[in-house]
Write a protein that holds these residues in place. Sequence first.
Motif, PDB file in Angstrom:
ATOM      1  N   LEU A  93       0.623  -1.103   0.162  1.00 52.37           N
ATOM      2  CA  LEU A  93       0.074   0.032  -0.028  1.00 52.37           C
ATOM      3  C   LEU A  93       0.909   1.146  -0.110  1.00 52.37           C
ATOM      4  CD1 LEU A  93      -2.792  -1.012   2.719  1.00 52.37           C
ATOM      5  CD2 LEU A  93      -2.972  -1.207   0.289  1.00 52.37           C
ATOM      6  N   ILE A  94       2.053   1.152   0.553  1.00 52.64           N
ATOM      7  CA  ILE A  94       2.954   2.349   0.901  1.00 52.64           C
ATOM      8  C   ILE A  94       4.381   1.985   0.425  1.00 52.64           C
ATOM      9  CG2 ILE A  94       3.817   4.027   1.866  1.00 52.64           C
ATOM     10  CD1 ILE A  94       1.531   4.317   3.871  1.00 52.64           C
ATOM     11  N   ALA A 102      -3.452   2.564  -6.698  1.00 49.34           N
ATOM     12  CA  ALA A 102      -4.190   1.475  -7.268  1.00 49.34           C
ATOM     13  C   ALA A 102      -4.317   0.184  -6.491  1.00 49.34           C
ATOM     14  CB  ALA A 102      -3.458   1.103  -8.606  1.00 49.34           C
ATOM     15  N   ASN A 103      -3.314  -0.210  -5.476  1.00 45.76           N
ATOM     16  CA  ASN A 103      -3.747  -1.250  -4.453  1.00 45.76           C
ATOM     17  C   ASN A 103      -4.620  -0.737  -3.615  1.00 45.76           C
ATOM     18  OD1 ASN A 103      -1.789  -2.559  -6.072  1.00 45.76           O
ATOM     19  ND2 ASN A 103      -0.248  -2.292  -4.532  1.00 45.76           N
ATOM     20  N   MET A 104      -4.834   0.489  -3.304  1.00 43.69           N
ATOM     21  CA  MET A 104      -5.853   0.933  -2.313  1.00 43.69           C
ATOM     22  C   MET A 104      -6.951   0.785  -2.863  1.00 43.69           C
ATOM     23  SD  MET A 104      -3.683   3.947  -0.115  1.00 43.69           S
ATOM     24  CE  MET A 104      -5.066   4.394   0.885  1.00 43.69           C
ATOM     25  N   LYS A 105      -7.055   1.178  -4.004  1.00 37.90           N
ATOM     26  CA  LYS A 105      -8.613   1.147  -4.669  1.00 37.90           C
ATOM     27  C   LYS A 105      -8.994  -0.284  -4.583  1.00 37.90           C
ATOM     28  CE  LYS A 105      -8.593   5.457  -7.041  1.00 37.90           C
ATOM     29  NZ  LYS A 105      -8.635   6.340  -8.517  1.00 37.90           N
ATOM     30  N   ARG A 106      -7.960  -1.089  -5.034  1.00 40.16           N
ATOM     31  CA  ARG A 106      -8.350  -2.355  -5.299  1.00 40.16           C
ATOM     32  C   ARG A 106      -8.965  -3.031  -4.201  1.00 40.16           C
ATOM     33  NH1 ARG A 106      -3.954  -6.791  -7.592  1.00 40.16           N
ATOM     34  NH2 ARG A 106      -5.289  -8.502  -8.004  1.00 40.16           N
ATOM     35  N   ASP A 107      -8.462  -2.618  -3.054  1.00 41.97           N
ATOM     36  CA  ASP A 107      -9.065  -3.651  -1.825  1.00 41.97           C
ATOM     37  C   ASP A 107     -10.072  -2.444  -1.086  1.00 41.97           C
ATOM     38  OD1 ASP A 107      -7.920  -5.912  -1.412  1.00 41.97           O
ATOM     39  OD2 ASP A 107      -5.835  -4.735  -1.477  1.00 41.97           O
ATOM     40  N   ARG A 108     -10.638  -1.406  -1.822  1.00 41.28           N
ATOM     41  CA  ARG A 108     -11.467  -0.282  -1.101  1.00 41.28           C
ATOM     42  C   ARG A 108     -10.996   0.224   0.146  1.00 41.28           C
ATOM     43  NH1 ARG A 108     -13.886  -4.798  -2.945  1.00 41.28           N
ATOM     44  NH2 ARG A 108     -14.563  -5.486  -1.086  1.00 41.28           N
ATOM     45  N   LEU A 109      -9.733   0.482   0.047  1.00 46.48           N
ATOM     46  CA  LEU A 109      -9.222   1.140   1.465  1.00 46.48           C
ATOM     47  C   LEU A 109      -8.929   2.570   1.187  1.00 46.48           C
ATOM     48  CD1 LEU A 109      -7.846   0.356   4.167  1.00 46.48           C
ATOM     49  CD2 LEU A 109      -5.840   0.211   2.946  1.00 46.48           C
ATOM     50  N   THR A 110      -9.479   3.639   2.392  1.00 47.47           N
ATOM     51  CA  THR A 110      -9.485   4.850   1.998  1.00 47.47           C
ATOM     52  C   THR A 110      -8.019   5.349   2.734  1.00 47.47           C
ATOM     53  OG1 THR A 110     -10.514   5.402   4.002  1.00 47.47           O
ATOM     54  CG2 THR A 110     -12.013   5.243   2.010  1.00 47.47           C
ATOM     55  N   ARG A 111      -7.630   6.433   2.304  1.00 47.42           N
ATOM     56  CA  ARG A 111      -6.401   7.066   2.916  1.00 47.42           C
ATOM     57  C   ARG A 111      -6.701   7.304   4.371  1.00 47.42           C
ATOM     58  NH1 ARG A 111      -2.095  10.653   1.075  1.00 47.42           N
ATOM     59  NH2 ARG A 111      -0.806  11.580   2.976  1.00 47.42           N
ATOM     60  N   ARG A 112      -7.870   7.579   4.826  1.00 44.00           N
ATOM     61  CA  ARG A 112      -8.256   8.051   6.218  1.00 44.00           C
ATOM     62  C   ARG A 112      -8.066   6.625   7.181  1.00 44.00           C
ATOM     63  NH1 ARG A 112     -14.033   9.337   7.410  1.00 44.00           N
ATOM     64  NH2 ARG A 112     -14.235   7.238   8.262  1.00 44.00           N
ATOM     65  N   GLU A 113      -8.590   5.341   6.518  1.00 46.15           N
ATOM     66  CA  GLU A 113      -8.200   4.123   7.257  1.00 46.15           C
ATOM     67  C   GLU A 113      -6.845   3.890   7.367  1.00 46.15           C
ATOM     68  OE1 GLU A 113     -12.238   1.687   5.807  1.00 46.15           O
ATOM     69  OE2 GLU A 113     -10.938   2.089   4.621  1.00 46.15           O
ATOM     70  N   LEU A 114      -6.213   4.025   6.244  1.00 45.82           N
ATOM     71  CA  LEU A 114      -4.773   3.763   6.399  1.00 45.82           C
ATOM     72  C   LEU A 114      -4.072   4.604   7.413  1.00 45.82           C
ATOM     73  CD1 LEU A 114      -2.408   2.003   5.020  1.00 45.82           C
ATOM     74  CD2 LEU A 114      -2.006   3.887   3.381  1.00 45.82           C
ATOM     75  N   GLU A 115      -4.473   5.864   7.450  1.00 43.20           N
ATOM     76  CA  GLU A 115      -3.578   6.686   8.115  1.00 43.20           C
ATOM     77  C   GLU A 115      -4.079   6.578   9.862  1.00 43.20           C
ATOM     78  OE1 GLU A 115      -4.831  10.601   6.831  1.00 43.20           O
ATOM     79  OE2 GLU A 115      -3.201  10.786   5.474  1.00 43.20           O
ATOM     80  N   SER A 116      -5.612   5.787   9.988  1.00 45.92           N
ATOM     81  CA  SER A 116      -5.841   5.484  11.224  1.00 45.92           C
ATOM     82  C   SER A 116      -4.826   4.192  11.775  1.00 45.92           C
ATOM     83  CB  SER A 116      -7.265   5.082  11.194  1.00 45.92           C
ATOM     84  OG  SER A 116      -7.818   4.503  12.389  1.00 45.92           O
ATOM     85  N   ALA A 121      -0.083   2.252  14.863  1.00 45.46           N
ATOM     86  CA  ALA A 121       1.080   1.431  15.107  1.00 45.46           C
ATOM     87  C   ALA A 121       2.361   2.546  15.497  1.00 45.46           C
ATOM     88  CB  ALA A 121       1.581   0.899  13.496  1.00 45.46           C
ATOM     89  N   GLY A 122       1.743   3.861  15.681  1.00 43.23           N
ATOM     90  CA  GLY A 122       2.602   4.602  16.484  1.00 43.23           C
ATOM     91  C   GLY A 122       3.554   5.462  15.181  1.00 43.23           C
ATOM     92  N   PRO A 136      -2.715 -10.827   3.863  1.00 40.91           N
ATOM     93  CA  PRO A 136      -4.321 -11.806   3.278  1.00 40.91           C
ATOM     94  C   PRO A 136      -5.152 -11.701   4.400  1.00 40.91           C
ATOM     95  CG  PRO A 136      -2.066 -12.727   2.825  1.00 40.91           C
ATOM     96  CD  PRO A 136      -1.555 -11.691   3.333  1.00 40.91           C
ATOM     97  N   GLU A 137      -4.812 -11.585   5.731  1.00 40.31           N
ATOM     98  CA  GLU A 137      -5.978 -11.747   6.568  1.00 40.31           C
ATOM     99  C   GLU A 137      -6.552 -10.389   6.911  1.00 40.31           C
ATOM    100  OE1 GLU A 137      -2.000 -11.677   8.511  1.00 40.31           O
ATOM    101  OE2 GLU A 137      -2.749 -13.007   7.210  1.00 40.31           O
ATOM    102  N   GLY A 138      -6.143  -9.170   6.435  1.00 38.28           N
ATOM    103  CA  GLY A 138      -6.691  -8.008   6.618  1.00 38.28           C
ATOM    104  C   GLY A 138      -6.030  -7.015   7.383  1.00 38.28           C
ATOM    105  N   ARG A 139      -5.001  -7.578   8.081  1.00 40.48           N
ATOM    106  CA  ARG A 139      -4.073  -6.665   8.983  1.00 40.48           C
ATOM    107  C   ARG A 139      -3.180  -5.881   7.935  1.00 40.48           C
ATOM    108  NH1 ARG A 139      -0.498  -9.109  11.738  1.00 40.48           N
ATOM    109  NH2 ARG A 139      -0.533 -11.074  10.764  1.00 40.48           N
ATOM    110  N   ILE A 140      -2.536  -4.675   8.490  1.00 39.70           N
ATOM    111  CA  ILE A 140      -1.636  -3.766   7.685  1.00 39.70           C
ATOM    112  C   ILE A 140      -0.351  -3.969   8.564  1.00 39.70           C
ATOM    113  CG2 ILE A 140      -1.076  -1.738   6.757  1.00 39.70           C
ATOM    114  CD1 ILE A 140      -4.193  -1.139   6.547  1.00 39.70           C
ATOM    115  N   SER A 141       0.623  -4.468   7.882  1.00 35.63           N
ATOM    116  CA  SER A 141       2.124  -4.708   8.477  1.00 35.63           C
ATOM    117  C   SER A 141       2.656  -3.273   7.838  1.00 35.63           C
ATOM    118  CB  SER A 141       2.796  -5.585   7.997  1.00 35.63           C
ATOM    119  OG  SER A 141       2.061  -6.720   8.415  1.00 35.63           O
TER     120      SER A 141
END
Length: 159
Positions: A93-94, A102-116, A121-122, A136-141
């Motif tokens: 994603l980053i 393009a990858n964020m759109k593919r998974d319907r993820l908004t910038r706000r959700e990513l920033e949250s 994660a600090g 794959p299980e939905g977590r963001i590393s």
Amino acid sequence: MDIVIRASVMFAILFGLLRLMGKRELGQMTPFELVMLVVLGDLIQQGITHNDFSLTGATLAIATFAFWASVLGWVSYRWPRAERAIEGEPRVLIRDGALIEANMKRDRLTRRELESEMRLAGIAHVRDVAWAILEPEGRISFIRRGDGEPAKAEDARPA
């Protein structure tokens, strides 16, 4: 035998629906979605067992779901291509502080959700991220810039 067939069909339908929902939706459920999941479980049970409320019918339905889950687990372990199809692939994603829209759109993820997720994660700014990967299980590393340094030989020595 009727219960086993219906359970197999329902397993396939449920598996397909969960894959269509996407990784992110499964990673973060709202209270409403959690209630819907419980209701969905009841509807699935009714579709599988009809009016059979016996212990044998329930055991057959559960055993069929467990069987197919085990089969999918074994198949994904045995064949890497199947693993990617069954479990999905991680998605970047980053990269080096830059969003990959393009990858964020593919998974319907908004910038706000990513920033949250970054704040949890600090991490304060996108520019501080070397890699953000939707697992794959939905977590963001998140891997911070500078955290990905290769380990030195002296770091591996026991103390």
